[in-house]
Design a protein around this motif. Structure first.
Motif, short mmCIF file in Angstrom:
data_model
loop_
_atom_site.label_atom_id
_atom_site.label_comp_id
_atom_site.label_asym_id
_atom_site.label_seq_id
_atom_site.Cartn_x
_atom_site.Cartn_y
_atom_site.Cartn_z
N UNK A 87 -20.84 -5.02 20.25
CA UNK A 87 -21.17 -3.60 20.19
C UNK A 87 -19.90 -2.77 20.05
N UNK A 88 -20.00 -1.64 19.35
CA UNK A 88 -18.86 -0.73 19.24
C UNK A 88 -17.94 -1.01 18.07
N UNK A 89 -18.43 -1.74 17.05
CA UNK A 89 -17.58 -2.08 15.91
C UNK A 89 -18.09 -1.52 14.58
N UNK A 109 -13.01 2.40 21.06
CA UNK A 109 -11.76 1.74 21.46
C UNK A 109 -12.05 0.30 21.88
N UNK A 110 -11.22 -0.65 21.46
CA UNK A 110 -11.50 -2.06 21.80
C UNK A 110 -11.56 -2.34 23.29
N UNK A 146 -8.43 -6.90 17.96
CA UNK A 146 -8.75 -8.21 18.51
C UNK A 146 -7.72 -8.64 19.55
N UNK A 147 -6.45 -8.33 19.32
CA UNK A 147 -5.42 -8.67 20.30
C UNK A 147 -5.65 -7.92 21.61
N UNK A 148 -6.00 -6.64 21.50
CA UNK A 148 -6.28 -5.85 22.70
C UNK A 148 -7.43 -6.45 23.49
#
Length: 299
Positions: A87-89, A109-110, A146-148
């Motif tokens: 969700x959220x992407x 925001x991730x 993705x790193x976050x």
């Protein structure tokens, strides 16, 4: 095929709607019961989204996740909990100005996308590696996002399941793996049949599997009418399997599924009739290395 086969049940998702099948679980009580019943039917893992109980649309509400997870744990179910971070992407471009978000955009925001993972600490969570067009919107997952998310997931101690929607996603995942951002064995899942993603056929799945790094545990699943064919194909190529009402609302052509447990029972029958043996939740934990571990933060 000597290894036992892990079956994941994706009990609700965020795309299928009750108008397609009235048996789709929507409320936290329904979703938790669906996961528990799937475990009783033989699933080792429950992949979980939550939905707004009033609209049935996908939600990021942590209170809903908390209720679902608590109900499963309080029921003493042994099933492995796998929470989505999908969700959220979503970004829907405005027709007047494509750089402006139109209604339907959920991109956020991730850190917010994994807040429920940090709080609830499931054994598994998904991590989508795709940036792609799907129908009228775009899904965006940049390396920095993705790193976050992965830093938070790693700090939580949850094992990420990499979701691969096409060959480019796999290339990015391999870069992350090569740089040591995942503990081995790495867990990957191929999503077959999404609009403008990897085609749900033998050739495409075989190619994706051929490109995996060594020491990867993988599974694949299909969407809609390809759910059961791709389940069988994944097993025959040496992978694990997934089924659930996120992926299909039908138990057979023209006949709606009564429950996720019914889909699980049919899937187990397919695997066993092909010579396989199902893994219990306990065995799946051993196979996936679900135990405390540490990784350094990503640069």
């Amino acid at each position: 095929m000597a290894q036992k086969t892990i079956l994941t049940c994706a009990v609700t998702g965020n795309g299928t709607m009750p108008s397609q099948n009235e048996n789709l679980p929507v409320t936290p009580v329904e979703i938790a019961h669906a996961a528990i019943d799937a475990g009783k039917a033989g699933a080792a893992i429950a992949h979980i989204h939550v939905r707004d109980p009033d609209t049935a649309k996908g939600s990021m509400n942590i209170a809903l996740y908390r209720e679902v997870v608590s109900r499963i744990r309080d029921a003493d179910s042994d099933i492995i909990i796998n929470l989505t971070t999908g969700e959220g992407q979503r970004f829907v471009p405005s027709a007047q100005d494509p750089k402006v978000a139109a209604p339907g955009t959920t991109l956020t925001h991730p850190k917010l996308r994994v807040a429920h993972v940090a709080e609830l600490k499931p054994e598994l969570c998904t991590l989508d590696f795709n940036t792609m067009v799907n129908k009228t919107w775009t899904v965006i997952n940049t390396p920095s996002s993705l790193k976050t998310m992965l830093n938070i997931v790693n700090d939580t101690g949850t094992k990420p399941e990499i979701e691969i929607f096409d060959s480019g996603d796999l290339n990015m995942a391999k870069d992350f793996i090569q740089r040591g951002f995942f503990k081995r064995p790495v867990m990957c899942q191929f999503v077959m049949g999404i609009n403008f993603g990897a085609a749900a056929n033998t050739q495409t799945m075989a190619y994706l599997v051929s490109q995996l790094p060594d020491d990867c545990i993988w599974a694949a699943f299909g969407i809609g009418r390809m759910a059961f064919p791709m389940l069988a194909q994944s097993f025959l190529l040496g992978g694990h399997v997934r089924i659930g009402m996120e992926d299909t609302v039908y138990i057979e052509k023209g006949k709606l599924a009564k429950s996720n447990a019914q889909l699980v029972e049919k899937s187990i029958s397919i695997v066993e009739n092909l010579g396989g043996t199902m893994a219990t939740a306990s065995e799946a934990r051993d196979m996936l290395g679900l135990n405390p571990w540490e990784l350094s933060s990503l640069p």
